[in-house]
Design a protein around this motif. Structure first.
Motif, PDB file in Angstrom:
ATOM      1  N   VAL A  73      29.654  54.176  52.747  1.00  0.00           N
ATOM      2  CA  VAL A  73      30.781  54.652  51.945  1.00  0.00           C
ATOM      3  C   VAL A  73      32.011  54.864  52.822  1.00  0.00           C
ATOM      4  O   VAL A  73      33.132  54.482  52.465  1.00  0.00           O
ATOM      5  N   THR A  74      31.815  55.460  53.991  1.00  0.00           N
ATOM      6  CA  THR A  74      32.940  55.695  54.910  1.00  0.00           C
ATOM      7  C   THR A  74      33.559  54.386  55.371  1.00  0.00           C
ATOM      8  O   THR A  74      34.786  54.211  55.373  1.00  0.00           O
ATOM      9  N   VAL A  75      32.684  53.464  55.760  1.00  0.00           N
ATOM     10  CA  VAL A  75      33.175  52.161  56.217  1.00  0.00           C
ATOM     11  C   VAL A  75      33.895  51.437  55.081  1.00  0.00           C
ATOM     12  O   VAL A  75      34.965  50.841  55.272  1.00  0.00           O
ATOM     13  N   THR A  76      33.327  51.495  53.883  1.00  0.00           N
ATOM     14  CA  THR A  76      33.944  50.827  52.734  1.00  0.00           C
ATOM     15  C   THR A  76      35.314  51.418  52.430  1.00  0.00           C
ATOM     16  O   THR A  76      36.262  50.688  52.102  1.00  0.00           O
ATOM     17  N   SER A  77      35.440  52.729  52.533  1.00  0.00           N
ATOM     18  CA  SER A  77      36.737  53.381  52.299  1.00  0.00           C
ATOM     19  C   SER A  77      37.772  52.895  53.302  1.00  0.00           C
ATOM     20  O   SER A  77      38.926  52.613  52.953  1.00  0.00           O
ATOM     21  N   ALA A  78      37.357  52.800  54.570  1.00  0.00           N
ATOM     22  CA  ALA A  78      38.284  52.326  55.601  1.00  0.00           C
ATOM     23  C   ALA A  78      38.689  50.876  55.352  1.00  0.00           C
ATOM     24  O   ALA A  78      39.862  50.508  55.493  1.00  0.00           O
ATOM     25  N   VAL A  79      37.718  50.057  54.962  1.00  0.00           N
ATOM     26  CA  VAL A  79      38.023  48.649  54.680  1.00  0.00           C
ATOM     27  C   VAL A  79      38.964  48.538  53.484  1.00  0.00           C
ATOM     28  O   VAL A  79      39.901  47.732  53.473  1.00  0.00           O
ATOM     29  N   TYR A  80      38.719  49.365  52.458  1.00  0.00           N
ATOM     30  CA  TYR A  80      39.581  49.315  51.278  1.00  0.00           C
ATOM     31  C   TYR A  80      41.011  49.725  51.624  1.00  0.00           C
ATOM     32  O   TYR A  80      41.983  49.134  51.122  1.00  0.00           O
ATOM     33  N   ALA A  81      41.151  50.733  52.486  1.00  0.00           N
ATOM     34  CA  ALA A  81      42.492  51.148  52.914  1.00  0.00           C
ATOM     35  C   ALA A  81      43.194  50.020  53.660  1.00  0.00           C
ATOM     36  O   ALA A  81      44.373  49.726  53.424  1.00  0.00           O
ATOM     37  N   LEU A  82      42.463  49.375  54.576  1.00  0.00           N
ATOM     38  CA  LEU A  82      43.043  48.260  55.323  1.00  0.00           C
ATOM     39  C   LEU A  82      43.377  47.100  54.391  1.00  0.00           C
ATOM     40  O   LEU A  82      44.436  46.475  54.504  1.00  0.00           O
ATOM     41  N   ARG A  83      42.474  46.833  53.459  1.00  0.00           N
ATOM     42  CA  ARG A  83      42.697  45.746  52.500  1.00  0.00           C
ATOM     43  C   ARG A  83      43.956  46.007  51.673  1.00  0.00           C
ATOM     44  O   ARG A  83      44.755  45.093  51.428  1.00  0.00           O
ATOM     45  N   THR A  84      44.147  47.242  51.246  1.00  0.00           N
ATOM     46  CA  THR A  84      45.329  47.596  50.458  1.00  0.00           C
ATOM     47  C   THR A  84      46.604  47.356  51.250  1.00  0.00           C
ATOM     48  O   THR A  84      47.582  46.800  50.741  1.00  0.00           O
ATOM     49  N   PHE A  85      46.575  47.759  52.516  1.00  0.00           N
ATOM     50  CA  PHE A  85      47.753  47.580  53.367  1.00  0.00           C
ATOM     51  C   PHE A  85      48.070  46.100  53.590  1.00  0.00           C
ATOM     52  O   PHE A  85      49.197  45.646  53.381  1.00  0.00           O
ATOM     53  N   VAL A  86      47.071  45.339  54.001  1.00  0.00           N
ATOM     54  CA  VAL A  86      47.286  43.916  54.292  1.00  0.00           C
ATOM     55  C   VAL A  86      47.705  43.171  53.028  1.00  0.00           C
ATOM     56  O   VAL A  86      48.609  42.329  53.046  1.00  0.00           O
TER      57      VAL A  86
END
Length: 632
Positions: free
Chosen positions: A7-20
């Protein structure tokens, strides 16, 4: 514990995905955003196969590759290689999206109960906190909002949220591969309709055909309703590899996206999808013009702070013309580029950089009315040069040195639109016309004549042309329609169709004075590309430039009408008394010839123009700073 980590990793990936994802939409060419879809599918298949031991039908791999190939062909034909987004950005997008959906897929396999909804909520909330924290500490570059709380922006946010929620729902009900297939089908339908509507070319047909074949493969396999994909238990070694791969993809995606955003200035190519898109001027700093150091803004006047005023000279008649012009207008335009056919070295070293030299076809020979070579016939080369060497401005106001600019009027114009005395131009409401000024402004009798629409270019206009002075440039065999059509026919079909829509479906060119024209910064690149086609010929300035503007303006976008009658300040006051308005005018005289036949500048014109501008502001009731003498 494992679920919390995922869940933590997915949240970080989603944040990065949103930015990119958000930054790429500001900057990337549109074809790259669509090319990301099949590449993401390939990455999802690869991640699930490599790390989770899932097996998929070979047709899925084939379809993803075929769709990618079709989009690549389409992109290669539409996007200029110089201005296309780098492959590193495409890879960053695909890595972020595929990693996110693969992790969501993994969470759904681990939690088949209703707790998955709570997990999704935690992911959304956590990623939001991460983005806000990184933005607050400026780890992610921030950027200005592109608009306020408008219905369009609210709708865009709602669509974006709906897209993500729908995608996650599909992953929950089926899997990440099914989500990728659904996105591929929708994007193929959209791209095919768009490409076949505007680009009837072989590359468009071939690219769309390949994408349709890929969709048929997907649909054929889904119609067979397979029972599911095979999966083997997850081992700790594989989880470690997944974690390591995530760290590398996270670092790589951030580095690539941040580097690309900071160092690459994308442009809207004239033969690309992004017709009319805003050229990104927020990520670069405009070049300061030599006049910037001379600029002495009046009060807090800032209407034209990021506008480049391009002042051109057909002849090297600088002296008082340049000095007086600069003294008046540098108070309102901090960025002025003076451009002409020769340097000002005769005034000494201190003035040797006053003028940007562009002498392209600036020779003059007026001895033959059948080959009348005016010095300014190719002055649009100066416009091209100024646009090419000065990116990042919000707009570019083009005017010769002997055009008076009614600054209080021009400050009311929309700097995101073209300005020209177009036959389809919309006058800017003028408060000086009284309480009913909106209606009064629309009265054509209050404005100068509009530009001309050419005769049918398929007719031989040269046969009936009587020479310069008796007839206008249309029939001139050297610079007229016959010369211009060579360039016009090279303009992309959809741009020519856009202009034809204004002229009842007929092929026509636009001609008229090119003494005042404003080009929004968001259209700079496209305008340059089309103008460059005309510069490959000897097409006359007053045909090439207005025609380019009307080819470039997006369908339905307003052109604001600029009035431009001639002569001096007294003439302007006379026109005011007659009920006219004067936005700009040409020719304005900064001096006169004396009894000895020698031209001399008259400094009284400087104060006269300043007084005139204040009178104009008072007539309209608009705020305008009074002129303040600079302190000694």
């Amino acid at each position: 514990m494992r679920s919390m980590l995922i869940v933590t990793v997915t949240s970080a990936v989603y944040a990065l995905r949103t930015f990119v994802d958000s930054r790429s939409r500001e900057s990337a060419d549109t074809a790259t955003l669509y090319l990301n879809i099949p590449l993401t599918n390939l990455c999802i298949l690869l991640i699930l196969r490599t790390f989770l031991n899932r097996t998929f039908p070979a047709s899925f791999w084939h379809a993803a590759v075929i769709q990618f190939s079709g989009l690549f062909i389409l992109r290669d034909g539409l996007i200029d290689h110089i201005h296309a987004s780098p492959w590193s950005l495409l890879l960053a997008l695909a890595l972020c999206n595929s990693t996110f959906f693969s992790l969501i897929d993994m969470l759904n396999r681990l939690h088949q109960s209703r707790s998955i909804y709570l997990i999704n909520a935690i992911i959304f909330a956590s990623s939001c906190i991460i983005v806000l924290a990184l933005s607050a500490f400026q780890i992610f570059p921030t950027h200005e909002c592109l608009g306020g709380l408008t219905p369009a922006n609210v709708f865009s946010v709602a669509v974006e949220a709906g897209k993500d929620i729908t995608a996650i729902y599909i992953v929950h009900r089926y899997d990440a591969v099914m989500q990728g297939i659904s996105t591929s089908l929708a994007s193929t339908l959209l791209i095919t309709c768009f490409a076949l509507r505007f680009y009837q070319a072989s590359f468009a047909l071939l690219g769309c055909l390949l994408m349709i074949i890929a969709c048929v493969i997907y649909l054929h396999h889904l119609w067979q309703a397979p029972e599911g994909w095979c999966e083997t238990p997850i081992r700790k070694t594989r989880l470690a590899i997944v974690g390591l791969a995530f760290v590398f993809s996270l670092a790589y995606s951030y580095t690539i996206s941040a580097y690309w955003i900071a160092g690459f200035s994308p442009v809207a190519s004239w033969n690309g999808y992004r017709l009319g898109d805003i050229e990104n001027t927020q990520l670069c700093t405009p070049k300061q013009s030599p006049s910037h150091s001379f600029s002495q803004p009046q009060g807090n006047y800032s209407h034209f702070d990021n506008i480049l005023l391009i002042v051109f000279f057909s002849h090297a008649r600088y002296n008082a013309n340049l000095d007086y012009h600069k003294e008046v207008y540098s108070s309102y335009f901090p960025n002025i580029l003076y451009i002409g056919p020769a340097s000002r070295e005769d005034a000494g070293f201190a003035h040797s950089y006053d003028v940007y030299v562009d002498s392209y076809q600036s020779d003059e020979d007026l001895s033959d009315p059948w080959n009348y070579k005016m010095a300014g016939r190719m002055a649009h080369h100066m416009l091209y040069t100024a646009l090419q060497d000065n990116e990042c401005f919000d707009g570019y106001l083009w005017a010769p040195f002997d055009t008076l600019l009614n600054v209080p009027r021009l400050q009311q114009f929309n700097q995101s639109l073209f300005w020209y005395h177009s036959p389809w131009g919309h006058p800017v409401p003028n408060p000086a016309f009284g309480e009913t000024y909106h209606e009064a402004t629309l009265n054509a009798s209050r404005h100068a004549p509009v530009a001309n629409i050419s005769p049918d270019p398929s007719v031989n206009l040269t046969e009936s042309w009587r020479g310069w002075g008796l007839d206008w440039w249309w029939g001139d065999p050297h610079v007229g329609v016959s010369e211009c059509m060579e360039a016009f026919n090279k303009v992309p079909l959809h741009l020519r169709e856009s202009l034809a829509a204004l002229t009842d479906g007929e092929t026509r060119l636009i001609g008229g004075s090119a003494d005042t024209m404003y080009i929004p910064g968001r259209h700079r690149k496209l305008f340059m590309e089309v103008l460059g086609l005309f510069l490959e010929t000897n097409c006359f300035l007053e045909i090439a430039t207005p025609t380019t503007l009307h080819l470039v303006v997006p369908p339905g976008e307003t052109i604001q009408f600029v009035d431009h009658p001639p002569f001096n300040a007294s003439f302007v006051r006379q026109k005011w008394a007659e009920g006219f308005e004067v936005d700009t005018f040409h020719t304005f005289h900064w001096g006169e010839r004396g009894s000895d036949g020698v031209w001399r500048g008259g400094y009284h014109h400087v104060n006269d123009v300043r007084t005139l501008l204040q009178e104009s502001a008072n007539r309209q009731g608009v705020p305008f700073p009074p002129f303040l003498e600079p302190s000694s």
